[in-house]
Design a protein around this motif. Sequence first.
Motif, PDB file in Angstrom:
ATOM      1  N   VAL A  51       5.076 -13.855  -6.994  1.00 56.12           N
ATOM      2  CA  VAL A  51       5.678 -13.124  -5.870  1.00 56.12           C
ATOM      3  C   VAL A  51       6.841 -12.291  -6.396  1.00 56.12           C
ATOM      4  O   VAL A  51       7.755 -12.823  -7.035  1.00 56.12           O
ATOM      5  N   THR A  52       6.794 -10.993  -6.140  1.00 57.67           N
ATOM      6  CA  THR A  52       7.887 -10.092  -6.510  1.00 57.67           C
ATOM      7  C   THR A  52       8.514  -9.544  -5.235  1.00 57.67           C
ATOM      8  O   THR A  52       7.803  -9.168  -4.295  1.00 57.67           O
ATOM      9  N   VAL A  53       9.822  -9.494  -5.208  1.00 54.00           N
ATOM     10  CA  VAL A  53      10.533  -9.058  -4.000  1.00 54.00           C
ATOM     11  C   VAL A  53      11.369  -7.817  -4.315  1.00 54.00           C
ATOM     12  O   VAL A  53      12.104  -7.782  -5.302  1.00 54.00           O
ATOM     13  N   PHE A  54      11.245  -6.827  -3.431  1.00 52.21           N
ATOM     14  CA  PHE A  54      12.112  -5.650  -3.480  1.00 52.21           C
ATOM     15  C   PHE A  54      12.982  -5.706  -2.226  1.00 52.21           C
ATOM     16  O   PHE A  54      12.489  -5.469  -1.106  1.00 52.21           O
ATOM     17  N   ARG A  55      14.242  -6.058  -2.400  1.00 53.32           N
ATOM     18  CA  ARG A  55      15.118  -6.278  -1.258  1.00 53.32           C
ATOM     19  C   ARG A  55      15.479  -4.973  -0.562  1.00 53.32           C
ATOM     20  O   ARG A  55      15.534  -3.903  -1.179  1.00 53.32           O
ATOM     21  N   ARG A  56      15.722  -5.091   0.723  1.00 51.18           N
ATOM     22  CA  ARG A  56      15.989  -3.938   1.582  1.00 51.18           C
ATOM     23  C   ARG A  56      17.268  -3.208   1.174  1.00 51.18           C
ATOM     24  O   ARG A  56      18.228  -3.802   0.696  1.00 51.18           O
ATOM     25  N   ASP A  57      17.207  -1.890   1.358  1.00 51.37           N
ATOM     26  CA  ASP A  57      18.384  -1.039   1.200  1.00 51.37           C
ATOM     27  C   ASP A  57      18.907  -0.712   2.592  1.00 51.37           C
ATOM     28  O   ASP A  57      18.206  -0.087   3.383  1.00 51.37           O
ATOM     29  N   GLY A  58      20.114  -1.140   2.894  1.00 50.44           N
ATOM     30  CA  GLY A  58      20.656  -0.857   4.218  1.00 50.44           C
ATOM     31  C   GLY A  58      19.833  -1.510   5.300  1.00 50.44           C
ATOM     32  O   GLY A  58      19.630  -2.729   5.315  1.00 50.44           O
ATOM     33  N   ASP A  59      19.297  -0.676   6.217  1.00 50.77           N
ATOM     34  CA  ASP A  59      18.528  -1.198   7.347  1.00 50.77           C
ATOM     35  C   ASP A  59      17.028  -1.250   7.078  1.00 50.77           C
ATOM     36  O   ASP A  59      16.245  -1.619   7.955  1.00 50.77           O
ATOM     37  N   GLY A  60      16.582  -0.829   5.892  1.00 50.46           N
ATOM     38  CA  GLY A  60      15.153  -0.810   5.598  1.00 50.46           C
ATOM     39  C   GLY A  60      14.598  -2.204   5.359  1.00 50.46           C
ATOM     40  O   GLY A  60      15.346  -3.152   5.097  1.00 50.46           O
ATOM     41  N   PRO A  61      13.279  -2.345   5.435  1.00 48.71           N
ATOM     42  CA  PRO A  61      12.664  -3.661   5.217  1.00 48.71           C
ATOM     43  C   PRO A  61      12.608  -4.029   3.750  1.00 48.71           C
ATOM     44  O   PRO A  61      12.636  -3.169   2.865  1.00 48.71           O
ATOM     45  N   SER A  62      12.526  -5.318   3.477  1.00 49.43           N
ATOM     46  CA  SER A  62      12.224  -5.785   2.127  1.00 49.43           C
ATOM     47  C   SER A  62      10.714  -5.746   1.958  1.00 49.43           C
ATOM     48  O   SER A  62       9.955  -5.800   2.927  1.00 49.43           O
ATOM     49  N   THR A  63      10.277  -5.654   0.708  1.00 48.29           N
ATOM     50  CA  THR A  63       8.848  -5.605   0.418  1.00 48.29           C
ATOM     51  C   THR A  63       8.500  -6.686  -0.591  1.00 48.29           C
ATOM     52  O   THR A  63       9.176  -6.845  -1.609  1.00 48.29           O
ATOM     53  N   PHE A  64       7.431  -7.423  -0.297  1.00 49.17           N
ATOM     54  CA  PHE A  64       6.961  -8.508  -1.154  1.00 49.17           C
ATOM     55  C   PHE A  64       5.588  -8.133  -1.720  1.00 49.17           C
ATOM     56  O   PHE A  64       4.746  -7.590  -1.004  1.00 49.17           O
TER      57      PHE A  64
END
Length: 358
Positions: free
Chosen positions: A29-42
């Motif tokens: 599982v790789t996570v791209f954490r949200r920038d500001g109000d945007g969603p995180s992506t897994f």
Amino acid sequence: MNYLQLLDTIRSVTGRRRFDRFPAIQPPVTVFRRDGDGPSTFVVVDAGQAKAVLQSPCYRQFDFLAQILTIAKPDRTRWIRRFCDIGLIMIDGPEHERRRCSMQRSLDRCAAGVRAISADDMMAVVEEGLAAESCTSATVAARLVTVLFSRAISAITGKPVELPVRDLLAIDFFRPFPTLSSLAGCDESIDRCCRSIDVESLDEGDQAAVLSLLVMGVSPMHALLTTLVNVYATARREGLAADDAAKRTSGFDATTIVPTNFVMRACVGADTLGGEAVEPGDVVYLFLGSASGCPFSRLTSLPFGAGSHYCSGAALTQVMMKCVRSVLGRMQADCSRISPAPEVEGKASAFLVFATDS
């Protein structure tokens, strides 16, 4: 979120995959954490975790086209919008179940249409491919896909259909970030196919089935059949008789090929993936096979997904593959001259794609 990093992560799997496996990728599982109000992506590359997400009420379909369709010209994305409006892919709940039942009736007719194709007709398709200047497993598979889908859809329309092969293979907008130009090009190809079918004369349920076959059925089936023809032609070159070569293909099916690389979901209820918190609004890319570097198996792949959105075309897929295997087992022509087709590399595509040029 860094979009280029996400694309690189997806491409590290899809761009290096082989017909029967994904490359070894860690972590699962790789996570791209949200920038500001945007969603995180897994990004999930483990089949067990992907299955749990697909079966969980904490997730729903992710409408990956919603944002770009707000700026796309309606007249250049007409059929894509129609597919989203009446199909199954972008909805959940009771309406999804209603449409699913309606589509299943249409797909049952498609299966009957495929079963009615004569062996002589199918063998003629392969022989035409052998006579072509470029004869690869992908070009032969393209001819097979065209006749299979033409006859399947004819069973819905009640009249002969001849689909344009070039347009069939050009329909593919299932990408992490489709562009305006790619959507417009796909819509033009869908339009030419729909005009050959006279889709607008069909009721909504049949329209949904036809559009789903064109958009989500052709590319995976082409990958499956290219693999079968690759395996079969290799066996013929080794000196095996047609029936024995066809038997060798029985070891390759949707489970061991996994023609759809990934699907996407949106989180609607708090969850945890790989020890990381998933919050409502986050987006999850779910690979339908484990990226272990090992061949796919029933324990490590989900070729038709799981949960309420389990692929409606799964049974039709089996009918089509059985039809092709049966014909390959009866071929008298020299199929050893069919050249193998390599996988297309380097793309972040939702489907397994083979090169169609020699």
